[in-house]
Scaffold this motif. Sequence first.
Motif, PDB file in Angstrom:
ATOM      1  N   UNK A   1       8.139  -1.446  10.965  1.00 19.24           N
ATOM      2  CA  UNK A   1       8.935  -0.125  10.765  1.00 19.24           C
ATOM      3  C   UNK A   1       8.278   0.918   9.793  1.00 19.24           C
ATOM      4  N   UNK A   2       6.955   0.393   9.545  1.00 22.92           N
ATOM      5  CA  UNK A   2       6.070   1.674   8.935  1.00 22.92           C
ATOM      6  C   UNK A   2       6.064   2.999   9.561  1.00 22.92           C
ATOM      7  N   UNK A   3       6.120   3.931   9.013  1.00 24.90           N
ATOM      8  CA  UNK A   3       6.177   5.345   9.960  1.00 24.90           C
ATOM      9  C   UNK A   3       4.853   5.474  10.161  1.00 24.90           C
ATOM     10  N   UNK A   4       4.707   6.140  11.682  1.00 29.29           N
ATOM     11  CA  UNK A   4       3.441   6.251  12.210  1.00 29.29           C
ATOM     12  C   UNK A   4       2.540   7.340  11.415  1.00 29.29           C
ATOM     13  N   UNK A   5       3.273   8.223  10.815  1.00 37.21           N
ATOM     14  CA  UNK A   5       2.374   9.105  10.035  1.00 37.21           C
ATOM     15  C   UNK A   5       1.819   8.541   8.650  1.00 37.21           C
ATOM     16  N   UNK A   6       2.270   7.501   8.478  1.00 35.11           N
ATOM     17  CA  UNK A   6       1.907   7.070   7.203  1.00 35.11           C
ATOM     18  C   UNK A   6       0.556   5.884   7.337  1.00 35.11           C
ATOM     19  N   UNK A   7       0.351   5.623   8.652  1.00 36.30           N
ATOM     20  CA  UNK A   7      -0.787   4.574   9.002  1.00 36.30           C
ATOM     21  C   UNK A   7      -2.186   5.280   8.223  1.00 36.30           C
ATOM     22  N   UNK A   8      -2.520   6.683   8.688  1.00 34.01           N
ATOM     23  CA  UNK A   8      -3.567   7.336   8.146  1.00 34.01           C
ATOM     24  C   UNK A   8      -3.863   6.986   6.760  1.00 34.01           C
ATOM     25  N   UNK A   9      -2.910   7.501   5.846  1.00 35.02           N
ATOM     26  CA  UNK A   9      -3.013   7.415   4.447  1.00 35.02           C
ATOM     27  C   UNK A   9      -3.067   5.691   4.094  1.00 35.02           C
ATOM     28  N   UNK A  10      -2.551   4.744   4.578  1.00 34.37           N
ATOM     29  CA  UNK A  10      -2.713   3.744   4.507  1.00 34.37           C
ATOM     30  C   UNK A  10      -4.021   3.119   4.899  1.00 34.37           C
ATOM     31  N   UNK A  11      -4.644   3.564   5.844  1.00 34.06           N
ATOM     32  CA  UNK A  11      -5.841   3.176   6.148  1.00 34.06           C
ATOM     33  C   UNK A  11      -7.022   3.648   4.883  1.00 34.06           C
ATOM     34  N   UNK A  12      -6.800   4.792   4.430  1.00 35.88           N
ATOM     35  CA  UNK A  12      -7.673   5.385   3.497  1.00 35.88           C
ATOM     36  C   UNK A  12      -7.416   4.697   2.054  1.00 35.88           C
ATOM     37  N   UNK A  13      -6.395   4.433   2.118  1.00 39.10           N
ATOM     38  CA  UNK A  13      -6.178   3.485   0.574  1.00 39.10           C
ATOM     39  C   UNK A  13      -6.418   2.315   0.836  1.00 39.10           C
ATOM     40  N   UNK A  14      -6.324   1.262   1.944  1.00 36.84           N
ATOM     41  CA  UNK A  14      -6.385  -0.131   1.979  1.00 36.84           C
ATOM     42  C   UNK A  14      -7.042  -0.368   3.521  1.00 36.84           C
TER      43      UNK A  14
END
Length: 325
Positions: free
Chosen positions: A46-59
């Motif tokens: 249920x992760x929001x698609x818009x947050x995948x980018x920041x997640x990739x940047x951080x980890x």
Amino acid sequence: MVKALRGLDVDRQDLPRVLERYPDVLGLKPDGTISTSVAYLVGIVGVAPRDIGPMVTHFPFFLGMRVGTTIKPFCDYITSLGLPMRILARILEKRPYILGYDLEETVKPNVEALLSFGIQKEALPLVIAQYPSILGLPLKAKLAAQQYFFTLKLQIDPDGFARVIEKLPQLVSLNQNVILKPVEFLRGRGISNEDVARMVVRCPQILLLRIELMKNSLYFFKSEMKRPMSELLEYPEYFTYSLESRIKPRYMRVTSRGIKCSLDWFLNCSDMRFEDRMQGDFIEGDAPGPSFTMGGKLQMPGSQLVSDDDEDTDDEVLYRRTVMI
């Protein structure tokens, strides 16, 4: 691969950082491990698609993790402890690095350590939601050191220590000299060691407060409110509220109406609820159970945020601020 990362909403200026931290990402197939990992996090967790980018940047390392052997077992275990999947999704959006904690070598032993130190099983979801990093700490050693310190210096027994950690798990990482300052302040004001210990067990958040703010709040309590100290001992949460924005204005309103009530009654409610109470013709009883809320972000002394993100979702705020699920 750069095109694939951009397709995951990784900002162009963040691409060098991602590639520097995780050069192996260049060897991954966009339609292989990356797509399945992202699809699982978005579609199942249920992760929001818009947050995948920041997640990739951080980890970015989660892009190379296999769903079947790493991500799914981790998520299944955490939710088996009682943490709702939607809350886990919010946590992963802000702290994707917890996916890098080894499930068998670190996460499970840490959960067992919490239980062995008296944290109740039903409290585990709240502990994890408040302080996800606790899953990756050298926890057993930290718990042992803090428990000994609480017993020796704060005169709080192991059971009380467990209740404190349930309410504020960040204390396992807090410097002991910092913890002592509010305790010594209260003792220096004539409050017995036993009463200070009870105050800390009821409201461990007072251990994070600045002494100057505690002084101001105590002065107002004694000089203006002129209430017996017994009320403060019963409701130490008083110290966690802003003197200027909540305590003073609400106290003035209550006093102007001649209302006799507990600290909890006029402090532990939303502005809307307080207004309803001011308009009422009777004084209702205090809400049952220890479920007070603290205004503002929870901060470590020295202005270091317990949470290292700038914003929290409503679900995370709920889980972090309440002391019961």
